[in-house]
Design a protein around this motif. Structure first.
Motif, PDB file in Angstrom:
ATOM      1  N   SER A   1       0.835  -1.204   0.000  1.00 23.84           N
ATOM      2  CA  SER A   1       0.000   0.000   0.000  1.00 23.84           C
ATOM      3  C   SER A   1       0.868   1.252   0.000  1.00 23.84           C
ATOM      4  CB  SER A   1      -0.949  -0.001   1.201  1.00 23.84           C
ATOM      5  OG  SER A   1      -0.246   0.108   2.425  1.00 23.84           O
ATOM      6  N   GLY A   2       1.959   1.222   0.747  1.00 26.51           N
ATOM      7  CA  GLY A   2       2.872   2.363   0.788  1.00 26.51           C
ATOM      8  C   GLY A   2       3.648   2.538  -0.493  1.00 26.51           C
ATOM      9  N   THR A   3       4.186   1.439  -1.022  1.00 28.29           N
ATOM     10  CA  THR A   3       4.996   1.558  -2.240  1.00 28.29           C
ATOM     11  C   THR A   3       4.156   1.995  -3.431  1.00 28.29           C
ATOM     12  OG1 THR A   3       4.727  -0.817  -2.680  1.00 28.29           O
ATOM     13  CG2 THR A   3       6.688  -0.151  -1.490  1.00 28.29           C
ATOM     14  N   SER A   4       2.948   1.476  -3.548  1.00 25.53           N
ATOM     15  CA  SER A   4       2.111   1.881  -4.682  1.00 25.53           C
ATOM     16  C   SER A   4       1.661   3.331  -4.543  1.00 25.53           C
ATOM     17  CB  SER A   4       0.904   0.948  -4.831  1.00 25.53           C
ATOM     18  OG  SER A   4       0.175   0.850  -3.638  1.00 25.53           O
ATOM     19  N   THR A   5       1.468   3.805  -3.306  1.00 24.76           N
ATOM     20  CA  THR A   5       1.138   5.216  -3.098  1.00 24.76           C
ATOM     21  C   THR A   5       2.301   6.101  -3.533  1.00 24.76           C
ATOM     22  OG1 THR A   5      -0.386   4.714  -1.287  1.00 24.76           O
ATOM     23  CG2 THR A   5       0.518   6.949  -1.366  1.00 24.76           C
ATOM     24  N   VAL A   6       3.512   5.723  -3.178  1.00 22.49           N
ATOM     25  CA  VAL A   6       4.686   6.489  -3.600  1.00 22.49           C
ATOM     26  C   VAL A   6       4.804   6.494  -5.124  1.00 22.49           C
ATOM     27  CG1 VAL A   6       7.218   6.552  -3.581  1.00 22.49           C
ATOM     28  CG2 VAL A   6       5.960   6.211  -1.448  1.00 22.49           C
ATOM     29  N   LEU A   7       4.544   5.366  -5.764  1.00 20.89           N
ATOM     30  CA  LEU A   7       4.608   5.311  -7.228  1.00 20.89           C
ATOM     31  C   LEU A   7       3.571   6.225  -7.864  1.00 20.89           C
ATOM     32  CD1 LEU A   7       5.169   1.479  -7.727  1.00 20.89           C
ATOM     33  CD2 LEU A   7       6.788   3.295  -8.285  1.00 20.89           C
ATOM     34  N   GLU A   8       2.363   6.266  -7.298  1.00 19.23           N
ATOM     35  CA  GLU A   8       1.324   7.149  -7.825  1.00 19.23           C
ATOM     36  C   GLU A   8       1.730   8.615  -7.690  1.00 19.23           C
ATOM     37  OE1 GLU A   8      -1.823   6.584  -9.295  1.00 19.23           O
ATOM     38  OE2 GLU A   8      -1.010   4.579  -9.555  1.00 19.23           O
TER      39      GLU A   8
END
Length: 235
Positions: A49-56
């Motif tokens: 959830s954190g890594t995909s938020t950073v990617l977005e």
């Protein structure tokens, strides 16, 4: 046996000829617990959830720059490894920084933002905020202001208390930056029955909640990267 981990860095150069030498670092850890016996620990909340938020957010920053509205300061979007083994990836970075730590304005850390804990079961529109006022009152004020303007989340500071028995302030990657005197803010939605279990799977992620939290994190990062003066360490 020894396993070699890697940090993954994405750099968005600032547009201001002077301020671009300063840096906002946005982090999340992409490792989890791996496999134990036949069980695979996917870690959808902790911390996909954190890594995909950073990617977005990285994608949004790049799009803004392509359209002529890029951040004035540079932003480093960094996915670190080894968090579950002792914050190893972020520790490696602060000891071997790619960009000077003295030019690093703040660290914004995202570690679990995709679920709702028992305390907030009736209202998932919240996020725990940890560390925002430990080194800089300005960082805390920026987060409060950006939330009021853009995200409208309940900001829960329970785990930011000095006497918090969970000691979450010391347990995620922002802490290695804070130890170096860099203001850091940590976003966390709390634990749940699937925390560090093989049942932490993607079908349980609350994507609407993730989007609202991601919106807040984007605006905080944006404000840190664009204000005239870098935030001050006053504690």
């Amino acid at each position: 046996r020894q396993i070699i981990g890697e940090n993954v860095l994405g750099y968005i150069e600032g547009t201001d000829p002077i301020l671009k030498n300063e840096l906002v670092v946005l982090t999340a850890h992409y490792d989890h617990l791996g496999k134990k016996g036949p069980e695979i620990y996917n870690g959808a909340d902790d911390n996909a959830s954190g890594t995909s938020t950073v990617l977005e957010i990285a994608q949004a920053l790049v799009k803004a720059k392509e359209e002529g509205y890029g951040p004035r300061r540079s932003v480093l979007c960094m996915l670190v490894s080894g968090e579950e083994k002792g914050l190893l990836g972020s520790k490696y970075y602060v000891e071997n920084p790619t960009f000077p730590l003295e030019q690093t304005v703040a660290n914004v850390n995202v570690d679990m933002v995709g679920r709702t804990d028992e305390k907030h079961a009736a209202n998932p529109n919240y996020i725990y905020v940890i560390g925002s006022d430990r080194l800089s009152d300005e960082l805390h004020e920026i987060n409060e202001t950006m939330n009021a303007q853009h995200a409208h989340l309940e900001l829960d500071y329970t785990y930011n208390a000095e006497d918090d028995p969970n000691r979450y302030y010391y347990r995620s990657d922002h802490y290695n930056f804070a130890e170096k005197g860099i203001p850091a803010i940590f976003y966390f939605s709390g634990t749940h029955v699937d925390y560090h279990m093989p049942s932490d799977d993607a079908d349980k992620i609350q994507f609407d909640k993730m989007e609202r939290v991601g919106r807040l994190i984007f605006h905080v990062t944006w404000e840190l990267a664009n204000r005239d003066q870098r935030i001050k360490v006053n504690k």
